[in-house]
Design a protein around this motif. Structure first.
Motif, mmCIF file in Angstrom:
data_model
loop_
_atom_site.group_PDB
_atom_site.id
_atom_site.type_symbol
_atom_site.label_atom_id
_atom_site.label_comp_id
_atom_site.label_asym_id
_atom_site.label_seq_id
_atom_site.Cartn_x
_atom_site.Cartn_y
_atom_site.Cartn_z
ATOM 1 N N GLU A 53 28.803 46.015 45.671
ATOM 2 C CA GLU A 53 30.020 45.570 44.975
ATOM 3 C C GLU A 53 31.028 44.963 45.959
ATOM 4 N N THR A 55 32.982 42.519 46.040
ATOM 5 C CA THR A 55 34.233 41.902 45.588
ATOM 6 C C THR A 55 34.889 42.672 44.450
ATOM 7 N N SER A 56 34.482 43.911 44.226
ATOM 8 C CA SER A 56 34.939 44.647 43.044
ATOM 9 C C SER A 56 36.456 44.833 42.985
ATOM 10 N N THR A 63 37.593 36.766 46.291
ATOM 11 C CA THR A 63 36.211 36.807 45.795
ATOM 12 C C THR A 63 35.486 35.512 46.126
ATOM 13 N N GLU A 67 32.160 35.164 48.459
ATOM 14 C CA GLU A 67 30.941 34.537 47.936
ATOM 15 C C GLU A 67 30.490 33.384 48.832
ATOM 16 N N ILE A 81 22.792 42.006 46.959
ATOM 17 C CA ILE A 81 24.107 42.349 46.429
ATOM 18 C C ILE A 81 23.936 43.190 45.177
ATOM 19 N N ASP A 82 24.620 44.318 45.157
ATOM 20 C CA ASP A 82 24.711 45.154 43.962
ATOM 21 C C ASP A 82 26.008 44.746 43.276
ATOM 22 N N THR A 83 25.910 44.197 42.074
ATOM 23 C CA THR A 83 27.112 43.769 41.362
ATOM 24 C C THR A 83 26.948 44.007 39.874
ATOM 25 N N HIS A 84 28.061 44.291 39.221
ATOM 26 C CA HIS A 84 28.074 44.372 37.758
ATOM 27 C C HIS A 84 28.601 43.068 37.168
ATOM 28 N N SER A 85 28.963 42.131 38.015
ATOM 29 C CA SER A 85 29.509 40.858 37.564
ATOM 30 C C SER A 85 28.386 39.857 37.337
ATOM 31 N N GLN A 88 29.275 36.522 38.885
ATOM 32 C CA GLN A 88 29.026 36.465 40.321
ATOM 33 C C GLN A 88 27.540 36.327 40.606
#
Length: 135
Positions: A53, A55-56, A63, A67, A81-85, A88
């Motif tokens: 995360e 840029t959380s 952000t 990126e 990258i682990d992201t929920h976005s 992104q």
């Protein structure tokens, strides 16, 4: 030295000026902390960078900067990258994995090229996740 090179490359040396060696990490902004961590990962000469995360807690401008750095670093080594976005992931991923939970157990429900997994997923779990996240 090598650290100064990385700080310059990631824009921190310019932002912090000549005082950078005396600046405590706790005084840095969120985006600056993320770039410091990336510089340390590069200096460790790791084969792969794993960013959880990254840029959380950052504003849109920070952000975008992170990126861009990720794109640059990914030309030298794999960056995971682990992201929920979803946005992104769509902007910066070449490959993507979607992880789902069923009956309390996590599993990878789909993996492959980002343009397939994030735009036209084949697995129902991926489709459900994207519908839920994108509204």
């Amino acid at each position: 030295g090598r650290m100064e090179e990385q700080l310059e490359r990631l824009g921190l040396a310019r932002e912090l000026g000549a005082e950078w060696p005396r600046v405590r990490a706790g005084k840095l902004s969120g985006g600056q902390r993320q770039r410091l961590c990336m510089a340390m990962g590069v200096l460790m000469n790791s084969e792969v960078l794993l960013l959880d995360e990254p840029t959380s807690a950052l504003d849109p401008a920070a952000t975008e900067g992170i990126e861009e750095i990720v794109r640059e670093l990914s030309r030298e080594r794999p960056v995971l990258i682990d992201t929920h976005s979803i946005g992104q992931a769509r902007r910066i991923s070449e490959q993507a994995c979607v992880f789902c939970v069923e009956d309390g157990c996590g599993y990878m429900c789909e993996a492959g090229p980002a343009e397939v997994v994030l735009y036209q997923p084949e697995a129902e779990g991926s489709r459900y996740f994207l519908r839920t996240e994108l509204g």
